[in-house]
Design a protein around this motif. Structure first.
Motif, mmCIF file in Angstrom:
data_model
loop_
_atom_site.group_PDB
_atom_site.id
_atom_site.type_symbol
_atom_site.label_atom_id
_atom_site.label_comp_id
_atom_site.label_asym_id
_atom_site.label_seq_id
_atom_site.Cartn_x
_atom_site.Cartn_y
_atom_site.Cartn_z
ATOM 1 N N VAL A 149 51.122 33.412 29.918
ATOM 2 C CA VAL A 149 50.074 32.545 29.383
ATOM 3 C C VAL A 149 49.506 31.654 30.491
ATOM 4 C CG1 VAL A 149 49.629 30.608 27.817
ATOM 5 C CG2 VAL A 149 50.930 32.585 27.020
ATOM 6 N N GLU A 150 50.382 31.136 31.359
ATOM 7 C CA GLU A 150 49.908 30.292 32.451
ATOM 8 C C GLU A 150 48.998 31.073 33.395
ATOM 9 O OE1 GLU A 150 53.588 28.884 34.095
ATOM 10 O OE2 GLU A 150 53.694 27.187 32.707
ATOM 11 N N ILE A 151 49.399 32.296 33.734
ATOM 12 C CA ILE A 151 48.586 33.123 34.624
ATOM 13 C C ILE A 151 47.261 33.475 33.948
ATOM 14 C CG2 ILE A 151 48.431 35.390 35.741
ATOM 15 C CD1 ILE A 151 51.511 35.176 36.167
ATOM 16 N N TYR A 152 47.339 33.883 32.695
ATOM 17 C CA TYR A 152 46.149 34.252 31.924
ATOM 18 C C TYR A 152 45.157 33.097 31.881
ATOM 19 C CZ TYR A 152 43.288 35.636 27.910
ATOM 20 O OH TYR A 152 42.241 35.943 27.079
ATOM 21 N N SER A 153 45.658 31.890 31.692
ATOM 22 C CA SER A 153 44.791 30.710 31.588
ATOM 23 C C SER A 153 43.961 30.489 32.841
ATOM 24 C CB SER A 153 45.617 29.461 31.308
ATOM 25 O OG SER A 153 46.264 29.577 30.073
ATOM 26 N N LEU A 201 42.731 32.844 34.803
ATOM 27 C CA LEU A 201 41.850 33.966 35.121
ATOM 28 C C LEU A 201 40.404 33.673 34.732
ATOM 29 C CD1 LEU A 201 43.998 36.991 33.809
ATOM 30 C CD2 LEU A 201 43.680 36.267 36.191
ATOM 31 N N PRO A 202 39.463 34.302 35.453
ATOM 32 C CA PRO A 202 38.057 34.216 35.034
ATOM 33 C C PRO A 202 37.863 34.943 33.696
ATOM 34 C CG PRO A 202 38.247 35.102 37.276
ATOM 35 C CD PRO A 202 39.626 35.011 36.705
ATOM 36 N N LEU A 203 36.803 34.603 32.979
ATOM 37 C CA LEU A 203 36.566 35.133 31.642
ATOM 38 C C LEU A 203 36.577 36.659 31.594
ATOM 39 C CD1 LEU A 203 35.970 34.624 28.676
ATOM 40 C CD2 LEU A 203 33.547 34.454 29.266
ATOM 41 N N GLN A 204 35.933 37.315 32.535
ATOM 42 C CA GLN A 204 35.884 38.781 32.539
ATOM 43 C C GLN A 204 37.289 39.373 32.648
ATOM 44 O OE1 GLN A 204 32.928 39.403 31.182
ATOM 45 N NE2 GLN A 204 32.700 41.167 32.548
ATOM 46 N N GLN A 205 38.111 38.813 33.504
ATOM 47 C CA GLN A 205 39.484 39.311 33.667
ATOM 48 C C GLN A 205 40.310 39.018 32.420
ATOM 49 O OE1 GLN A 205 40.977 37.710 37.348
ATOM 50 N NE2 GLN A 205 39.948 39.278 38.575
ATOM 51 N N LYS A 206 40.087 37.869 31.789
ATOM 52 C CA LYS A 206 40.791 37.559 30.546
ATOM 53 C C LYS A 206 40.497 38.617 29.493
ATOM 54 C CE LYS A 206 41.186 32.531 30.790
ATOM 55 N NZ LYS A 206 40.773 31.257 30.184
ATOM 56 N N ARG A 207 39.219 38.973 29.372
ATOM 57 C CA ARG A 207 38.836 39.987 28.397
ATOM 58 C C ARG A 207 39.491 41.330 28.702
ATOM 59 N NH1 ARG A 207 32.521 38.239 27.918
ATOM 60 N NH2 ARG A 207 32.858 36.510 26.476
ATOM 61 N N ALA A 208 39.536 41.690 29.979
ATOM 62 C CA ALA A 208 40.142 42.962 30.379
ATOM 63 C C ALA A 208 41.643 42.967 30.094
ATOM 64 C CB ALA A 208 39.884 43.222 31.866
ATOM 65 N N VAL A 209 42.319 41.869 30.400
ATOM 66 C CA VAL A 209 43.756 41.765 30.149
ATOM 67 C C VAL A 209 44.031 41.851 28.652
ATOM 68 C CG1 VAL A 209 45.746 40.196 30.236
ATOM 69 C CG2 VAL A 209 44.312 40.503 32.261
ATOM 70 N N LEU A 210 43.267 41.137 27.862
ATOM 71 C CA LEU A 210 43.450 41.147 26.418
ATOM 72 C C LEU A 210 43.226 42.540 25.845
ATOM 73 C CD1 LEU A 210 44.184 39.483 23.964
ATOM 74 C CD2 LEU A 210 41.786 38.826 23.763
ATOM 75 N N ALA A 211 42.195 43.236 26.313
ATOM 76 C CA ALA A 211 41.929 44.600 25.848
ATOM 77 C C ALA A 211 43.092 45.518 26.216
ATOM 78 C CB ALA A 211 40.626 45.118 26.451
ATOM 79 N N PHE A 212 43.618 45.369 27.413
ATOM 80 C CA PHE A 212 44.741 46.184 27.861
ATOM 81 C C PHE A 212 45.987 45.929 27.004
ATOM 82 C CE2 PHE A 212 48.504 46.506 30.701
ATOM 83 C CZ PHE A 212 48.504 47.884 30.861
ATOM 84 N N VAL A 213 46.283 44.667 26.757
ATOM 85 C CA VAL A 213 47.464 44.318 25.957
ATOM 86 C C VAL A 213 47.300 44.821 24.526
ATOM 87 C CG1 VAL A 213 48.827 42.400 25.039
ATOM 88 C CG2 VAL A 213 48.108 42.380 27.425
ATOM 89 N N ARG A 214 46.116 44.705 23.972
ATOM 90 C CA ARG A 214 45.881 45.228 22.616
ATOM 91 C C ARG A 214 46.127 46.734 22.572
ATOM 92 N NH1 ARG A 214 40.516 41.747 21.681
ATOM 93 N NH2 ARG A 214 41.452 39.977 20.582
ATOM 94 N N THR A 215 45.659 47.450 23.589
ATOM 95 C CA THR A 215 45.878 48.895 23.660
ATOM 96 C C THR A 215 47.370 49.205 23.735
ATOM 97 O OG1 THR A 215 43.777 49.186 24.799
ATOM 98 C CG2 THR A 215 45.354 50.981 24.984
ATOM 99 N N MET A 216 48.088 48.447 24.541
ATOM 100 C CA MET A 216 49.538 48.659 24.650
ATOM 101 C C MET A 216 50.219 48.414 23.314
ATOM 102 S SD MET A 216 50.472 46.959 28.335
ATOM 103 C CE MET A 216 52.208 47.053 28.006
ATOM 104 N N ALA A 217 49.804 47.374 22.618
ATOM 105 C CA ALA A 217 50.433 47.034 21.338
ATOM 106 C C ALA A 217 50.197 48.137 20.315
ATOM 107 C CB ALA A 217 49.896 45.701 20.818
#
Length: 134
Positions: free
Chosen positions: A100-104, A106-122
């Motif tokens: 969460v600290e690392i995610y916080s 990140l720039p907005l575009q990277q946050k969106r990419a990370v979130l999309a990746f984690v959702r796919t993994m889930a």
């Protein structure tokens, strides 16, 4: 046993550890021995309102920090009382806090990419209910 006292104690411990503070340091700051801090953190002893206020000041959080995310469960215990559910239990996991600290940061575009990746993994790790015979 997941009582409000236990959840509050877990929150105290998580915040203290996040600050790199020992139980002895916290105890000295609030006027108790480290053994008492251990009892607060385990939920064995309840923290009085005035003591919780002092703990919040030392740990540099608002007193409400210890109650945020606590909700009543859907089911009660055998006595008919509802047990609390800690919606922020993931904060006990050091890796989750680091993520969460690392995610916080990140720039907005990277946050969106990370979130999309984690959702796919889930989605890909969910196992459908199957009856597998051996």
């Amino acid at each position: 046993m997941n009582t409000v006292d236990t959840v509050v104690g877990q929150r105290i411990r998580a915040r203290r550890m996040a600050l790199g503070m020992s139980q002895a340091d916290l105890g000295r700051a609030i006027g108790v021995r480290f053994q008492q801090v251990q009892k607060y953190e385990s939920g064995a002893n309840r923290v009085s309102a005035s003591r919780l206020w002092a703990i919040a000041e030392v740990l540099e959080v608002h007193v409400s920090h210890f109650f945020e995310g606590i909700e009543a469960s859907e089911t009660g215990n055998s006595a008919g009382e509802q047990q609390p559910v800690d919606k922020l239990v993931f904060l006990k996991d050091r890796d989750a806090v680091e993520m969460v600290e690392i995610y916080s940061g990140l720039p907005l575009q990277q946050k969106r990419a990370v979130l999309a990746f984690v959702r796919t993994m889930a989605v890909n790790t969910r196992v459908p209910d199957e009856n597998v015979s051996g």
